[in-house]
Design a protein around this motif. Structure first.
Motif, mmCIF file in Angstrom:
data_model
loop_
_atom_site.group_PDB
_atom_site.id
_atom_site.type_symbol
_atom_site.label_atom_id
_atom_site.label_comp_id
_atom_site.label_asym_id
_atom_site.label_seq_id
_atom_site.Cartn_x
_atom_site.Cartn_y
_atom_site.Cartn_z
ATOM 1 N N VAL A 103 0.773 -0.591 0.249
ATOM 2 C CA VAL A 103 0.216 0.077 -0.578
ATOM 3 C C VAL A 103 1.363 1.095 0.075
ATOM 4 O O VAL A 103 0.709 2.302 -0.984
ATOM 5 C CB VAL A 103 -1.173 -0.136 1.207
ATOM 6 C CG1 VAL A 103 -1.190 1.013 1.467
ATOM 7 C CG2 VAL A 103 -1.934 -0.616 1.014
ATOM 8 N N ILE A 107 1.242 0.938 -3.990
ATOM 9 C CA ILE A 107 -0.246 1.999 -4.374
ATOM 10 C C ILE A 107 0.151 4.037 -3.811
ATOM 11 O O ILE A 107 0.689 4.770 -4.814
ATOM 12 C CB ILE A 107 -1.026 1.665 -3.136
ATOM 13 C CG1 ILE A 107 -1.901 0.153 -4.190
ATOM 14 C CG2 ILE A 107 -2.124 2.437 -3.476
ATOM 15 C CD1 ILE A 107 -2.406 -0.378 -3.174
ATOM 16 N N ILE A 113 1.845 -2.858 -7.583
ATOM 17 C CA ILE A 113 1.375 -4.044 -5.937
ATOM 18 C C ILE A 113 2.728 -5.048 -6.288
ATOM 19 O O ILE A 113 3.580 -5.528 -6.063
ATOM 20 C CB ILE A 113 -0.281 -4.331 -6.751
ATOM 21 C CG1 ILE A 113 -1.097 -2.927 -6.188
ATOM 22 C CG2 ILE A 113 0.181 -5.324 -5.720
ATOM 23 C CD1 ILE A 113 -2.258 -3.153 -6.531
ATOM 24 N N LYS A 165 -3.746 8.791 -0.705
ATOM 25 C CA LYS A 165 -3.902 7.160 -1.010
ATOM 26 C C LYS A 165 -3.301 6.223 -0.805
ATOM 27 O O LYS A 165 -3.994 4.898 -1.024
ATOM 28 C CB LYS A 165 -2.020 7.687 -2.053
ATOM 29 C CG LYS A 165 -3.148 7.974 -3.514
ATOM 30 C CD LYS A 165 -1.409 8.371 -3.829
ATOM 31 C CE LYS A 165 -1.325 9.702 -4.710
ATOM 32 N NZ LYS A 165 -0.555 10.089 -5.258
ATOM 33 N N GLU A 168 -6.595 4.651 0.399
ATOM 34 C CA GLU A 168 -7.451 3.873 -0.640
ATOM 35 C C GLU A 168 -6.888 2.522 -0.428
ATOM 36 O O GLU A 168 -7.909 1.621 -1.569
ATOM 37 C CB GLU A 168 -7.877 4.924 -1.742
ATOM 38 C CG GLU A 168 -8.696 6.051 -1.504
ATOM 39 C CD GLU A 168 -8.331 7.376 -2.603
ATOM 40 O OE1 GLU A 168 -7.614 7.037 -3.156
ATOM 41 O OE2 GLU A 168 -8.712 8.567 -2.036
ATOM 42 N N GLY A 169 -5.606 3.045 -1.080
ATOM 43 C CA GLY A 169 -4.668 1.837 -1.290
ATOM 44 C C GLY A 169 -5.860 0.715 -0.526
ATOM 45 O O GLY A 169 -5.390 -0.548 -0.982
ATOM 46 N N TYR A 170 -5.319 0.988 1.122
ATOM 47 C CA TYR A 170 -5.426 -0.309 2.161
ATOM 48 C C TYR A 170 -7.266 -1.491 1.412
ATOM 49 O O TYR A 170 -7.360 -2.155 1.071
ATOM 50 C CB TYR A 170 -5.537 0.025 3.300
ATOM 51 C CG TYR A 170 -4.705 -0.355 3.854
ATOM 52 C CD1 TYR A 170 -3.701 -1.687 4.073
ATOM 53 C CD2 TYR A 170 -3.784 1.005 4.668
ATOM 54 C CE1 TYR A 170 -2.845 -1.417 4.414
ATOM 55 C CE2 TYR A 170 -2.968 0.847 5.102
ATOM 56 C CZ TYR A 170 -2.012 -0.570 5.223
ATOM 57 O OH TYR A 170 -0.962 -1.205 5.909
ATOM 58 N N LYS A 172 -8.816 -1.267 -1.789
ATOM 59 C CA LYS A 172 -8.449 -1.428 -3.373
ATOM 60 C C LYS A 172 -8.207 -3.161 -2.513
ATOM 61 O O LYS A 172 -8.250 -4.785 -3.353
ATOM 62 C CB LYS A 172 -7.579 -0.812 -3.487
ATOM 63 C CG LYS A 172 -7.096 -1.440 -4.647
ATOM 64 C CD LYS A 172 -6.498 -0.599 -5.963
ATOM 65 C CE LYS A 172 -6.540 -1.254 -7.449
ATOM 66 N NZ LYS A 172 -5.125 -0.474 -8.407
#
Ligand code: TYD
Length: 207
Positions: A103, A107, A113, A165, A168-170, A172
C-alpha cells in the motif's frame, strides 16, 4: 497446535496497538504462546533499519531505497522470529506486514503492487499471514489522532494526499484479497472490533 499468523494493518493512527493487545489476551486464553512483533522492526537488525527508514532527516530517500529497506527489515524478522515461531506452533501477531509495503510503496508511492510483491517474495520465504485485519479509517482522522501523539516520523510527515492514497490503497487491497484481508471500520467501539476479529479467527482456532 498449528502455528497461527495474524497481521494487523491500517493507516497511521487507526488503533492497531489496542486490538493487538486484546487479541494477544484472547489467543493466550486459547492456549497459544503468542509472539507480538511490529514492522519495520521486531529484531535488533530490523529495529536498526527502522531507525534509518523513519529518520526525518533523511528526506532525500529514494522510493526504491525505501522499498528495499522495508523488505530487508522484513527478511530478518521472518527468518529470525516469525518462521521459527510458526514452526513451533506459536501464534504470531504482527503490527503491519507485507501489505503495508504494497500500500505505502506500491500504491501511494506508485512503485506498483506486483513489483512490491515480487521484491518481497525474497524476504517472505513463503510466509504469509493466515488472516489480515485492516482497520479502516479516513486519512484525516488517522493523522489527527497521530498529531496528538509524539513527534511525527518521516512517513507520518508525508502529505495528506499521500495518506489518502494509503487509505484508498488498503481498501483496494482488501477487495483484491478478500479471502485473507478483512476490513473493519476503525471508528467502531474497541470491543465491537475485537468481537469481529474473534469471530473471524474462531474457526481456525477451534479445529
Ligand atoms: P509506525 O510508527 O510503526 O507506524 P504505526 O504506528 O502507524 O503502525 O511506523 C511505520 C511507518 O512505516 C508507517 O507510517 C507505515 C510505514 N510502512 C511502510 O511505508 N511500508 C512498510 O512496509 C511498513 C511495514 C510500514
Amino acid at each position: 497446535m498449528e502455528g497461527l499468523f495474524i497481521s494487523m494493518e491500517g493507516p497511521d493512527g487507526a488503533g492497531k496497538t489496542t486490538q493487538i493487545e486484546l487479541l494477544n489476551k484472547y489467543l493466550s486464553e486459547q492456549g497459544y504462546e503468542v509472539i507480538i512483533t511490529r514492522e519495520p522492526g521486531g529484531t535488533r537488525i530490523s529495529e536498526a533499519i527502522r531507525g534509518i527508514i523513519l529518520n526525518k532527516d533523511f528526506n532525500e530517500m529514494n522510493d526504491v531505497t525505501e522499498l528495499l529497506l522495508y523488505a530487508a527489515a522484513r527478511a530478518q524478522l521472518v527468518a529470525e522470529v516469525i518462521k521459527p515461531a510458526l514452526s513451533s506452533g506459536k501464534a504470531v501477531i504482527s503490527d503491519r506486514f507485507v501489505d503495508s509495503s504494497v500500500v505505502y510503496q506500491g500504491i501511494a508511492r506508485g512503485l506498483g503492487i506486483n513489483t512490491v510483491y515480487d521484491v518481497n517474495s525474497y524476504a517472505l520465504q513463503g510466509v504469509m499471514p493466515h488472516f489480515t485485519f485492516l482497520l479502516d479509517l479516513p486519512a484525516e482522522a488517522g493523522l489527527a489522532r497521530k498529531k496528538k501523539q509524539a513527534e511525527l516520523d518521516r512517513m507520518e510527515m508525508q502529505t495528506l494526499d499521500f495518506h489518502k492514497k494509503v487509505a484508498e490503497g488498503y481498501r483496494k487491497l482488501a477487495e483484491l484479497y478478500s479471502d485473507r484481508i478483512f476490513m473493519i471500520d476503525a471508528s467502531l467501539p474497541v470491543d465491537t472490533i475485537h468481537g469481529i476479529i474473534k469471530d473471524r479467527i474462531k474457526g481456525m482456532i477451534e479445529v
